[in-house]
Design a protein around this motif. Sequence first.
Motif, mmCIF file in Angstrom:
data_model
loop_
_atom_site.group_PDB
_atom_site.id
_atom_site.type_symbol
_atom_site.label_atom_id
_atom_site.label_comp_id
_atom_site.label_asym_id
_atom_site.label_seq_id
_atom_site.Cartn_x
_atom_site.Cartn_y
_atom_site.Cartn_z
ATOM 1 N N SER A 1 0.837 -1.181 0.000
ATOM 2 C CA SER A 1 0.000 0.000 0.000
ATOM 3 C C SER A 1 0.878 1.239 0.000
ATOM 4 O O SER A 1 2.026 1.183 0.422
ATOM 5 N N GLN A 2 0.310 2.335 -0.439
ATOM 6 C CA GLN A 2 1.072 3.594 -0.485
ATOM 7 C C GLN A 2 1.587 4.003 0.879
ATOM 8 O O GLN A 2 2.630 4.614 0.997
ATOM 9 N N ASP A 3 0.835 3.678 1.914
ATOM 10 C CA ASP A 3 1.247 4.106 3.250
ATOM 11 C C ASP A 3 2.275 3.154 3.882
ATOM 12 O O ASP A 3 2.585 3.274 5.062
ATOM 13 N N GLY A 4 2.758 2.209 3.105
ATOM 14 C CA GLY A 4 3.836 1.354 3.604
ATOM 15 C C GLY A 4 3.383 0.026 4.166
ATOM 16 O O GLY A 4 4.197 -0.840 4.469
ATOM 17 N N SER B 1 -8.283 3.328 7.824
ATOM 18 C CA SER B 1 -8.105 2.071 7.113
ATOM 19 C C SER B 1 -6.725 2.057 6.508
ATOM 20 O O SER B 1 -6.373 2.917 5.723
ATOM 21 N N LYS B 2 -5.959 1.081 6.909
ATOM 22 C CA LYS B 2 -4.607 0.982 6.402
ATOM 23 C C LYS B 2 -4.702 0.598 4.938
ATOM 24 O O LYS B 2 -5.279 -0.411 4.586
ATOM 25 N N GLY B 3 -4.192 1.449 4.109
ATOM 26 C CA GLY B 3 -4.133 1.093 2.711
ATOM 27 C C GLY B 3 -5.486 0.802 2.098
ATOM 28 O O GLY B 3 -5.816 -0.321 1.792
ATOM 29 N N LEU B 4 -6.269 1.848 1.930
ATOM 30 C CA LEU B 4 -7.539 1.642 1.240
ATOM 31 C C LEU B 4 -7.286 1.201 -0.197
ATOM 32 O O LEU B 4 -8.164 0.701 -0.872
ATOM 33 N N ASP B 5 -6.051 1.417 -0.642
ATOM 34 C CA ASP B 5 -5.734 1.011 -2.004
ATOM 35 C C ASP B 5 -5.360 -0.462 -2.108
ATOM 36 O O ASP B 5 -5.207 -0.995 -3.185
ATOM 37 N N ILE B 6 -5.214 -1.129 -0.964
ATOM 38 C CA ILE B 6 -5.075 -2.587 -1.051
ATOM 39 C C ILE B 6 -6.358 -3.181 -0.520
ATOM 40 O O ILE B 6 -7.043 -2.561 0.276
ATOM 41 N N LYS C 1 -4.638 0.857 10.292
ATOM 42 C CA LYS C 1 -3.596 1.466 11.095
ATOM 43 C C LYS C 1 -4.177 2.505 12.038
ATOM 44 O O LYS C 1 -5.097 3.214 11.723
ATOM 45 N N GLU C 2 -3.592 2.548 13.186
ATOM 46 C CA GLU C 2 -4.050 3.483 14.175
ATOM 47 C C GLU C 2 -3.490 4.859 13.839
ATOM 48 O O GLU C 2 -2.312 5.027 13.616
ATOM 49 N N ARG C 3 -4.366 5.812 13.775
ATOM 50 C CA ARG C 3 -3.858 7.163 13.568
ATOM 51 C C ARG C 3 -4.495 8.046 14.632
ATOM 52 O O ARG C 3 -5.696 8.210 14.684
ATOM 53 N N SER C 4 -3.660 8.557 15.452
ATOM 54 C CA SER C 4 -4.201 9.310 16.569
ATOM 55 C C SER C 4 -4.669 10.684 16.112
ATOM 56 O O SER C 4 -3.937 11.444 15.514
ATOM 57 N N LEU C 5 -5.907 10.972 16.399
ATOM 58 C CA LEU C 5 -6.431 12.312 16.103
ATOM 59 C C LEU C 5 -6.725 13.054 17.396
ATOM 60 O O LEU C 5 -7.066 14.218 17.396
ATOM 61 N N GLY C 6 -6.593 12.333 18.495
ATOM 62 C CA GLY C 6 -6.935 12.943 19.778
ATOM 63 C C GLY C 6 -5.762 13.687 20.372
ATOM 64 O O GLY C 6 -4.642 13.221 20.317
ATOM 65 N N ASP C 7 -6.047 14.838 20.998
ATOM 66 C CA ASP C 7 -4.975 15.631 21.604
ATOM 67 C C ASP C 7 -4.436 14.949 22.843
ATOM 68 O O ASP C 7 -3.295 15.126 23.225
#
Length: 355
Positions: free
Chosen positions: A68-71, A334-339, A347-353
């Motif tokens: 995926s593009q995000d690795g 979603s990790k790699g929507l392109d796969i 993948k966890e992506r923190s959006l919380g402060d």
Amino acid sequence: MKNILDYTKAELAQEVDPKFRAQQIFQWIYQKGVESFDEMTNLPKALRQELAERFVIAPPKILQIEGSQDGSKKYLLQLQDGHTIESVLLPMKPEERDSTGKIVKEARYTICVSSQVGCKVGCAFCLTAKGGFVRNLTPGEIVGQVLAIRKEHAIPANRRVNIVYMGMGEPLDNLDNVAKAIRIFSDEHGLSIAPRRQTISTSGLAPKIEKLGQMGLGVLLAISLHAVDDRLREQLMPINKAYNIERIIEAVKGFPIDQRKRVMFEYLLIKDLNDDLKSAKRLVQLLQGIKAKVNLIYFNPYPGSPFQRPDEERAKAFQRYLLDRGILCTIRESKGLDISAACGQLKERSLGDSL
Ligand code: SAH
Ligand code: SF4
């Protein structure tokens, strides 16, 4: 012939004489990554021969890799009997270099492993469920996924890796083999992946959550909650008829967990079904008294799937509601929507402060 990857070190010690040879064999297989007994040069020749007659070192075979593009990389792996499973490599943090180009912080990886071929639980949103249940994976087939990926991606033996049992299958429906895999992963002469770096994700098999707790392995727990009322949860996850939300929460409250850690609640956000603030409010109530962390996951549509991905604003409002009430909450992109992220690997992506 037996797959030597199925054995814990203690079990292997019963098979070899003298017992300390088990330690050396573990080091060769898991730390040095050899795939034949011949290469185990500090073992006597006779023992090497005997081992080769009795055992194979058989990690699954890589059939296909989707990058995926995000690795992240998704692996299609083939077991010895021809069945296939999926595992995902998720680079969590990239390596950091100083001005001279020297690596100051190593890259971190999470590997998502499968625990069964197929799954019996039959959740309405899950692609794995569609094929029904085929069989449990052996401990060696679970451990072998990590060996195969580590070799392909050239991840050094001493590199930190986290394991999540979030691939195909319900790990608590295969608890004995999963428990063995946890022990093999954490062995100091093997991969040394401590139990607190291994997370079991379950659809909520309450008695098995309790059993896992009693085993005292020290692993982390993730609950796939996805709904806050039993009616909707039954529709999404038929297992809720056997163990409802209250029963699961009771089991979680009794689960032993490291002081510094939390139980993770996974909540799949599905458009117009469970992504409203009334659900968020109920979720806050349910989690009272639990050291919890919530992971919101966007439903990841696949061809023919009956549900839709929610709007980003709705997801963020849901998250904000929880954060404002003091509940740790991340949105997993979603990790790699392109796969084709079939097993929902994200993948966890923190959006919380607050994180
Ligand atoms: N059987 C276990 C572990 C494997 S599923 C469990 O259910 O927890 C791992 C995670 O992927 C679960 O939280 C599951 O609900 C989620 N998942 C399944 N299908 C998905 C999809 N289409 N989109 C996003 N997540 C999905
Ligand atoms: Fe099985 Fe988990 Fe998929 Fe449900 S979400 S069918 S428990 S793999």
